[in-house]
Design a protein around this motif. Sequence first.
Motif, PDB file in Angstrom:
ATOM      1  N   ALA A 157       0.828  -1.205   0.000  1.00  0.00           N
ATOM      2  CA  ALA A 157       0.000   0.000   0.000  1.00  0.00           C
ATOM      3  C   ALA A 157       0.864   1.258   0.000  1.00  0.00           C
ATOM      4  CB  ALA A 157      -0.924  -0.005   1.214  1.00  0.00           C
ATOM      5  N   LEU A 158       1.892   1.280   0.831  1.00  0.00           N
ATOM      6  CA  LEU A 158       2.774   2.438   0.925  1.00  0.00           C
ATOM      7  C   LEU A 158       3.452   2.710  -0.418  1.00  0.00           C
ATOM      8  CD1 LEU A 158       4.151   4.546   2.802  1.00  0.00           C
ATOM      9  CD2 LEU A 158       5.938   2.834   3.161  1.00  0.00           C
ATOM     10  N   GLU A 159       4.005   1.671  -1.023  1.00  0.00           N
ATOM     11  CA  GLU A 159       4.732   1.849  -2.284  1.00  0.00           C
ATOM     12  C   GLU A 159       3.797   2.173  -3.451  1.00  0.00           C
ATOM     13  OE1 GLU A 159       7.744  -1.068  -3.106  1.00  0.00           O
ATOM     14  OE2 GLU A 159       8.333  -1.155  -0.999  1.00  0.00           O
ATOM     15  N   ALA A 160       2.532   1.728  -3.366  1.00  0.00           N
ATOM     16  CA  ALA A 160       1.565   2.006  -4.431  1.00  0.00           C
ATOM     17  C   ALA A 160       0.803   3.306  -4.193  1.00  0.00           C
ATOM     18  CB  ALA A 160       0.578   0.843  -4.553  1.00  0.00           C
ATOM     19  N   GLY A 161       0.966   3.903  -3.003  1.00  0.00           N
ATOM     20  CA  GLY A 161       0.254   5.140  -2.685  1.00  0.00           C
ATOM     21  C   GLY A 161      -1.229   4.908  -2.446  1.00  0.00           C
ATOM     22  N   ILE A 162      -1.544   3.770  -1.809  1.00  0.00           N
ATOM     23  CA  ILE A 162      -2.930   3.356  -1.582  1.00  0.00           C
ATOM     24  C   ILE A 162      -3.094   3.019  -0.103  1.00  0.00           C
ATOM     25  CG2 ILE A 162      -4.612   1.528  -2.136  1.00  0.00           C
ATOM     26  CD1 ILE A 162      -3.139   1.374  -4.887  1.00  0.00           C
ATOM     27  N   ASP A 163      -4.295   3.192   0.425  1.00  0.00           N
ATOM     28  CA  ASP A 163      -4.579   2.871   1.820  1.00  0.00           C
ATOM     29  C   ASP A 163      -4.455   1.373   2.077  1.00  0.00           C
ATOM     30  OD1 ASP A 163      -5.705   3.827   4.458  1.00  0.00           O
ATOM     31  OD2 ASP A 163      -7.197   2.307   3.911  1.00  0.00           O
ATOM     32  N   ARG A 164      -3.843   0.996   3.201  1.00  0.00           N
ATOM     33  CA  ARG A 164      -3.619  -0.415   3.526  1.00  0.00           C
ATOM     34  C   ARG A 164      -4.926  -1.198   3.643  1.00  0.00           C
ATOM     35  NH1 ARG A 164      -4.841  -3.980   6.487  1.00  0.00           N
ATOM     36  NH2 ARG A 164      -5.719  -2.543   7.984  1.00  0.00           N
ATOM     37  N   SER A 165      -5.927  -0.617   4.234  1.00  0.00           N
ATOM     38  CA  SER A 165      -7.187  -1.342   4.388  1.00  0.00           C
ATOM     39  C   SER A 165      -7.838  -1.611   3.031  1.00  0.00           C
ATOM     40  CB  SER A 165      -8.151  -0.594   5.314  1.00  0.00           C
ATOM     41  OG  SER A 165      -8.491   0.663   4.768  1.00  0.00           O
ATOM     42  N   TYR A 166      -7.587  -0.725   2.072  1.00  0.00           N
ATOM     43  CA  TYR A 166      -8.101  -0.919   0.715  1.00  0.00           C
ATOM     44  C   TYR A 166      -7.453  -2.146   0.079  1.00  0.00           C
ATOM     45  CZ  TYR A 166      -9.472   0.134  -4.096  1.00  0.00           C
ATOM     46  OH  TYR A 166      -9.997   0.073  -5.360  1.00  0.00           O
ATOM     47  N   VAL A 167      -6.144  -2.332   0.302  1.00  0.00           N
ATOM     48  CA  VAL A 167      -5.447  -3.513  -0.222  1.00  0.00           C
ATOM     49  C   VAL A 167      -6.111  -4.780   0.306  1.00  0.00           C
ATOM     50  CG1 VAL A 167      -3.260  -4.802  -0.263  1.00  0.00           C
ATOM     51  CG2 VAL A 167      -3.243  -2.316  -0.525  1.00  0.00           C
ATOM     52  N   GLY A 168      -6.423  -4.806   1.583  1.00  0.00           N
ATOM     53  CA  GLY A 168      -7.095  -5.969   2.175  1.00  0.00           C
ATOM     54  C   GLY A 168      -8.449  -6.237   1.541  1.00  0.00           C
ATOM     55  N   ARG A 169      -9.205  -5.179   1.292  1.00  0.00           N
ATOM     56  CA  ARG A 169     -10.523  -5.351   0.667  1.00  0.00           C
ATOM     57  C   ARG A 169     -10.396  -5.841  -0.768  1.00  0.00           C
ATOM     58  NH1 ARG A 169     -11.282  -0.394   3.222  1.00  0.00           N
ATOM     59  NH2 ARG A 169     -11.435   0.712   1.229  1.00  0.00           N
ATOM     60  N   VAL A 170      -9.378  -5.360  -1.481  1.00  0.00           N
ATOM     61  CA  VAL A 170      -9.146  -5.838  -2.849  1.00  0.00           C
ATOM     62  C   VAL A 170      -8.790  -7.324  -2.808  1.00  0.00           C
ATOM     63  CG1 VAL A 170      -7.643  -5.677  -4.885  1.00  0.00           C
ATOM     64  CG2 VAL A 170      -8.475  -3.587  -3.776  1.00  0.00           C
ATOM     65  N   GLU A 171      -7.909  -7.717  -1.901  1.00  0.00           N
ATOM     66  CA  GLU A 171      -7.507  -9.122  -1.801  1.00  0.00           C
ATOM     67  C   GLU A 171      -8.683 -10.029  -1.449  1.00  0.00           C
ATOM     68  OE1 GLU A 171      -4.098  -9.694   0.713  1.00  0.00           O
ATOM     69  OE2 GLU A 171      -2.755  -8.718  -0.730  1.00  0.00           O
ATOM     70  N   ARG A 172      -9.657  -9.507  -0.727  1.00  0.00           N
ATOM     71  CA  ARG A 172     -10.840 -10.311  -0.389  1.00  0.00           C
ATOM     72  C   ARG A 172     -11.914 -10.253  -1.471  1.00  0.00           C
ATOM     73  NH1 ARG A 172      -9.655  -7.711   4.406  1.00  0.00           N
ATOM     74  NH2 ARG A 172     -11.384  -6.249   4.175  1.00  0.00           N
ATOM     75  N   GLY A 173     -11.662  -9.498  -2.542  1.00  0.00           N
ATOM     76  CA  GLY A 173     -12.621  -9.391  -3.640  1.00  0.00           C
ATOM     77  C   GLY A 173     -13.807  -8.513  -3.326  1.00  0.00           C
ATOM     78  N   GLU A 174     -13.625  -7.558  -2.430  1.00  0.00           N
ATOM     79  CA  GLU A 174     -14.726  -6.693  -1.997  1.00  0.00           C
ATOM     80  C   GLU A 174     -14.754  -5.346  -2.716  1.00  0.00           C
ATOM     81  OE1 GLU A 174     -14.074  -6.372   2.197  1.00  0.00           O
ATOM     82  OE2 GLU A 174     -14.624  -8.459   2.572  1.00  0.00           O
ATOM     83  N   GLU A 175     -13.755  -5.057  -3.540  1.00  0.00           N
ATOM     84  CA  GLU A 175     -13.662  -3.745  -4.186  1.00  0.00           C
ATOM     85  C   GLU A 175     -13.640  -3.870  -5.706  1.00  0.00           C
ATOM     86  OE1 GLU A 175     -13.613  -0.653  -3.004  1.00  0.00           O
ATOM     87  OE2 GLU A 175     -13.580  -1.161  -0.877  1.00  0.00           O
ATOM     88  N   ASN A 176     -14.234  -2.880  -6.379  1.00  0.00           N
ATOM     89  CA  ASN A 176     -14.087  -2.721  -7.824  1.00  0.00           C
ATOM     90  C   ASN A 176     -12.866  -1.833  -8.025  1.00  0.00           C
ATOM     91  OD1 ASN A 176     -16.344  -4.148  -8.843  1.00  0.00           O
ATOM     92  ND2 ASN A 176     -17.671  -2.487  -8.152  1.00  0.00           N
ATOM     93  N   VAL A 177     -11.823  -2.402  -8.553  1.00  0.00           N
ATOM     94  CA  VAL A 177     -10.544  -1.711  -8.653  1.00  0.00           C
ATOM     95  C   VAL A 177     -10.458  -0.934  -9.967  1.00  0.00           C
ATOM     96  CG1 VAL A 177      -8.050  -2.040  -8.510  1.00  0.00           C
ATOM     97  CG2 VAL A 177      -9.559  -3.636  -7.373  1.00  0.00           C
TER      98      VAL A 177
END
Length: 89
Positions: A26-46
């Motif tokens: 998340a830090l290196e991509a400039g994205i919120d850490r909790s968002y990464v978790g939601r993406v990994e769980r398939g909960e977000e439209n990226v």
Amino acid sequence: MDTKHTIGWNLRSLRVERGLSQERLALEAGIDRSYVGRVERGEENVTVATLEAFANVLSVGVVALFAEVDPTSGRPEPLRSGRKPKNAK
């Protein structure tokens, strides 16, 4: 498996393979850490921009995040928790 879950599965798999925590990715991509978790769980439209940011940090093409998942493979293993040991001098 739907596309959101496929992306999340591949993201986690690639992240763990490279030894990156969700926080580091998340830090290196400039994205919120909790968002990464939601993406990994398939909960977000990226968005495409977010996919590019993940792919750049992971040093893969965006297409790697869409790779078909083998239905017989188990869920990608998490990283070992805790800090990495310091190198002995």
